[in-house]
Scaffold this motif. Sequence first.
Motif, PDB file in Angstrom:
ATOM      1  N   VAL A 136      15.246   5.607 -15.560  1.00 23.03           N
ATOM      2  CA  VAL A 136      14.756   6.192 -14.298  1.00 23.03           C
ATOM      3  C   VAL A 136      13.354   6.711 -14.550  1.00 23.03           C
ATOM      4  CG1 VAL A 136      15.115   7.919 -12.504  1.00 23.03           C
ATOM      5  CG2 VAL A 136      17.088   6.883 -13.621  1.00 23.03           C
ATOM      6  N   ALA A 137      12.431   6.340 -13.682  1.00 22.37           N
ATOM      7  CA  ALA A 137      11.050   6.817 -13.778  1.00 22.37           C
ATOM      8  C   ALA A 137      10.684   7.555 -12.484  1.00 22.37           C
ATOM      9  CB  ALA A 137      10.102   5.646 -13.999  1.00 22.37           C
ATOM     10  N   TYR A 138      10.275   8.803 -12.634  1.00 18.00           N
ATOM     11  CA  TYR A 138       9.836   9.616 -11.490  1.00 18.00           C
ATOM     12  C   TYR A 138       8.322   9.676 -11.472  1.00 18.00           C
ATOM     13  CZ  TYR A 138      14.656  11.214 -11.237  1.00 18.00           C
ATOM     14  OH  TYR A 138      16.013  11.262 -11.117  1.00 18.00           O
ATOM     15  N   TYR A 161       0.822  -1.216   0.000  1.00 21.04           N
ATOM     16  CA  TYR A 161       0.000   0.000   0.000  1.00 21.04           C
ATOM     17  C   TYR A 161       0.856   1.266   0.000  1.00 21.04           C
ATOM     18  CZ  TYR A 161      -3.326  -3.561   1.286  1.00 21.04           C
ATOM     19  OH  TYR A 161      -4.077  -4.717   1.308  1.00 21.04           O
ATOM     20  N   LEU A 162       1.968   1.213  -0.728  1.00 14.82           N
ATOM     21  CA  LEU A 162       2.871   2.353  -0.842  1.00 14.82           C
ATOM     22  C   LEU A 162       2.981   2.778  -2.300  1.00 14.82           C
ATOM     23  CD1 LEU A 162       5.794   1.225   1.478  1.00 14.82           C
ATOM     24  CD2 LEU A 162       4.237   3.127   1.874  1.00 14.82           C
ATOM     25  N   VAL A 163       3.078   4.078  -2.516  1.00 10.42           N
ATOM     26  CA  VAL A 163       3.297   4.610  -3.847  1.00 10.42           C
ATOM     27  C   VAL A 163       4.803   4.793  -4.029  1.00 10.42           C
ATOM     28  CG1 VAL A 163       2.902   6.582  -5.370  1.00 10.42           C
ATOM     29  CG2 VAL A 163       1.066   5.760  -3.894  1.00 10.42           C
ATOM     30  N   VAL A 164       5.331   4.231  -5.094  1.00 10.21           N
ATOM     31  CA  VAL A 164       6.759   4.358  -5.387  1.00 10.21           C
ATOM     32  C   VAL A 164       6.993   5.719  -6.028  1.00 10.21           C
ATOM     33  CG1 VAL A 164       8.687   3.414  -6.713  1.00 10.21           C
ATOM     34  CG2 VAL A 164       7.017   1.870  -5.676  1.00 10.21           C
ATOM     35  N   GLY A 165       7.936   6.481  -5.488  1.00 13.85           N
ATOM     36  CA  GLY A 165       8.252   7.801  -6.030  1.00 13.85           C
ATOM     37  C   GLY A 165       9.207   7.745  -7.196  1.00 13.85           C
ATOM     38  N   VAL A 166      10.204   6.861  -7.118  1.00 10.57           N
ATOM     39  CA  VAL A 166      11.212   6.747  -8.173  1.00 10.57           C
ATOM     40  C   VAL A 166      11.563   5.274  -8.353  1.00 10.57           C
ATOM     41  CG1 VAL A 166      13.500   7.475  -8.961  1.00 10.57           C
ATOM     42  CG2 VAL A 166      12.198   8.977  -7.458  1.00 10.57           C
ATOM     43  N   VAL A 167      11.607   4.842  -9.612  1.00 13.91           N
ATOM     44  CA  VAL A 167      12.106   3.506  -9.941  1.00 13.91           C
ATOM     45  C   VAL A 167      13.361   3.699 -10.770  1.00 13.91           C
ATOM     46  CG1 VAL A 167      11.662   1.325 -11.124  1.00 13.91           C
ATOM     47  CG2 VAL A 167       9.794   2.497  -9.952  1.00 13.91           C
TER      48      VAL A 167
END
Length: 132
Positions: A128-130, A87-93
């Motif tokens: 990199v995905a923001y 239940y967490l939103v990823v900020g950066v992959v």
Amino acid sequence: MLILMFTERHDALYVVGSLDETLELRGMRYHPIDIETSVIRAHRNIAECAVFTWTNLLVVVVELDGLEQDALDLVALVTNVVLEEHYLVVGVVVIVDPGVIPINSRGEKQRMHLRDGFLADQLDPIYVAYNM
């Protein structure tokens, strides 16, 4: 400091992890190994994974053991797995080549060294995905 959990039902003690290693997001504490395990299980081409926080964002670094053109496909997979299981939103992959995540002689991930490398733009990522 270790987090300990007692259960009356089975008279058992569970050592869940070190309090020093926890990530605090949205007022809750998460153990990095739980998130990393979920991400590694998500796809066979994910060789390794490490997570850390940066300005209250969850950063997920994934080592891709496969073709670079598959990197973009992993972003949606990683963000969905973390959202569904934690239940967490990823900020950066950040998708990197194998061997980029630093590991010490005891086999422990050096998440703060990885974070420092990320902030200094020294990871040489594939993609990199923001998500801000």
